[in-house]
Design a protein around this motif. Sequence first.
Motif, mmCIF file in Angstrom:
data_model
loop_
_atom_site.group_PDB
_atom_site.id
_atom_site.type_symbol
_atom_site.label_atom_id
_atom_site.label_comp_id
_atom_site.label_asym_id
_atom_site.label_seq_id
_atom_site.Cartn_x
_atom_site.Cartn_y
_atom_site.Cartn_z
ATOM 1 N N GLN A 77 5.190 2.072 10.879
ATOM 2 C CA GLN A 77 5.033 1.859 9.441
ATOM 3 C C GLN A 77 5.756 0.605 8.958
ATOM 4 O OE1 GLN A 77 6.123 5.637 7.733
ATOM 5 N NE2 GLN A 77 4.069 6.450 8.070
ATOM 6 N N THR A 78 6.246 -0.195 9.886
ATOM 7 C CA THR A 78 6.824 -1.497 9.541
ATOM 8 C C THR A 78 5.732 -2.553 9.701
ATOM 9 O OG1 THR A 78 7.497 -2.066 11.802
ATOM 10 C CG2 THR A 78 9.082 -0.800 10.466
ATOM 11 N N THR A 79 6.060 -3.776 9.347
ATOM 12 C CA THR A 79 5.124 -4.886 9.538
ATOM 13 C C THR A 79 5.455 -5.667 10.813
ATOM 14 O OG1 THR A 79 6.511 -6.339 8.178
ATOM 15 C CG2 THR A 79 4.716 -5.157 7.054
ATOM 16 N N LEU A 80 6.260 -5.082 11.683
ATOM 17 C CA LEU A 80 6.713 -5.815 12.866
ATOM 18 C C LEU A 80 5.568 -6.240 13.782
ATOM 19 C CD1 LEU A 80 9.966 -3.823 13.549
ATOM 20 C CD2 LEU A 80 9.829 -6.277 13.064
ATOM 21 N N ILE A 81 4.776 -5.309 14.258
ATOM 22 C CA ILE A 81 3.714 -5.670 15.213
ATOM 23 C C ILE A 81 2.711 -6.621 14.564
ATOM 24 C CG2 ILE A 81 1.770 -4.796 16.592
ATOM 25 C CD1 ILE A 81 4.425 -4.281 17.949
ATOM 26 N N GLU A 82 2.381 -6.376 13.316
ATOM 27 C CA GLU A 82 1.481 -7.270 12.586
ATOM 28 C C GLU A 82 2.051 -8.694 12.561
ATOM 29 O OE1 GLU A 82 0.598 -7.773 7.871
ATOM 30 O OE2 GLU A 82 0.433 -5.745 8.688
ATOM 31 N N THR A 83 3.335 -8.799 12.308
ATOM 32 C CA THR A 83 3.998 -10.106 12.290
ATOM 33 C C THR A 83 4.039 -10.716 13.682
ATOM 34 O OG1 THR A 83 5.338 -9.422 10.399
ATOM 35 C CG2 THR A 83 6.131 -11.315 11.667
ATOM 36 N N PHE A 84 4.363 -9.920 14.688
ATOM 37 C CA PHE A 84 4.403 -10.432 16.064
ATOM 38 C C PHE A 84 3.034 -10.990 16.464
ATOM 39 C CE2 PHE A 84 7.648 -6.847 17.204
ATOM 40 C CZ PHE A 84 8.607 -7.443 16.415
ATOM 41 N N PHE A 92 1.837 -11.925 24.078
ATOM 42 C CA PHE A 92 1.941 -10.508 24.422
ATOM 43 C C PHE A 92 0.601 -9.805 24.327
ATOM 44 C CE2 PHE A 92 6.007 -11.493 22.166
ATOM 45 C CZ PHE A 92 6.856 -11.387 23.253
ATOM 46 N N GLU A 93 0.547 -8.670 25.001
ATOM 47 C CA GLU A 93 -0.516 -7.701 24.781
ATOM 48 C C GLU A 93 0.130 -6.644 23.879
ATOM 49 O OE1 GLU A 93 -2.765 -4.441 27.497
ATOM 50 O OE2 GLU A 93 -2.397 -6.403 28.404
ATOM 51 N N TYR A 94 -0.629 -6.167 22.918
ATOM 52 C CA TYR A 94 -0.093 -5.197 21.966
ATOM 53 C C TYR A 94 -0.841 -3.878 22.089
ATOM 54 C CZ TYR A 94 1.871 -9.418 19.918
ATOM 55 O OH TYR A 94 2.559 -10.593 19.728
ATOM 56 N N GLU A 95 -0.156 -2.804 21.735
ATOM 57 C CA GLU A 95 -0.777 -1.494 21.693
ATOM 58 C C GLU A 95 -0.749 -1.027 20.239
ATOM 59 O OE1 GLU A 95 0.963 2.512 23.078
ATOM 60 O OE2 GLU A 95 -0.189 1.724 24.791
ATOM 61 N N GLY A 96 -1.887 -1.152 19.586
ATOM 62 C CA GLY A 96 -1.988 -0.727 18.198
ATOM 63 C C GLY A 96 -0.951 -1.384 17.311
ATOM 64 N N ARG A 98 2.189 -0.358 17.242
ATOM 65 C CA ARG A 98 3.479 0.208 17.610
ATOM 66 C C ARG A 98 4.162 -0.366 18.833
ATOM 67 N NH1 ARG A 98 3.537 5.791 19.892
ATOM 68 N NH2 ARG A 98 2.766 5.383 21.951
ATOM 69 N N ALA A 99 3.477 -1.146 19.666
ATOM 70 C CA ALA A 99 4.145 -1.549 20.905
ATOM 71 C C ALA A 99 3.746 -2.933 21.402
ATOM 72 C CB ALA A 99 3.859 -0.531 22.009
ATOM 73 N N ILE A 100 4.701 -3.550 22.074
ATOM 74 C CA ILE A 100 4.455 -4.727 22.900
ATOM 75 C C ILE A 100 4.388 -4.210 24.331
ATOM 76 C CG2 ILE A 100 5.482 -6.820 23.860
ATOM 77 C CD1 ILE A 100 6.773 -7.359 21.162
ATOM 78 N N VAL A 101 3.344 -4.601 25.043
ATOM 79 C CA VAL A 101 3.160 -4.195 26.431
ATOM 80 C C VAL A 101 3.730 -5.305 27.313
ATOM 81 C CG1 VAL A 101 1.465 -3.581 28.198
ATOM 82 C CG2 VAL A 101 1.074 -2.917 25.797
#
Length: 134
Positions: A77-84, A92-96, A98-101
């Motif tokens: 619920q943060t904007t972290l992954i969106e920002t990353f 990076f590869e991202y998972e939804g 919520r995660a950096i793979v």
Amino acid sequence: MKPEIDTKLSEYPAEAQRKLEAVRDLILAVAEENNLGEVEETLKWGEASYLVKGGTTIRMDWKENDPDAIKVYFHCQTTLIETFREIYPDEFEYEGKRAIVVPLDASIKEGPLSHCLQMALKYHSLKHRPLLGA
């Protein structure tokens, strides 16, 4: 390292253990370099979890159903992954949301991952800035 974290990591294949320990070391280094205070290290939902005052929790784990990577989780619920994704679309590869793979054969080093960890550890002071102040 807390005994429960050490025990949890010892259950994983050697390469996954090394990657998780490298990410842990990077989290601790980023917190120290930025004078963020003590890092709370614990297990949450069975995963190694790290938090400093003013930050948001960072969790990490290796899963048997995805044996070639570890994942570094951030609160969805943060904007972290969106920002990353905006700042580091190809690193990076991202998972939804919520995660950096992190592939097991990837190098864990300072740079983009360190920057992402720093934003998470400082999240509450950055969350109102465009691109988290990046």
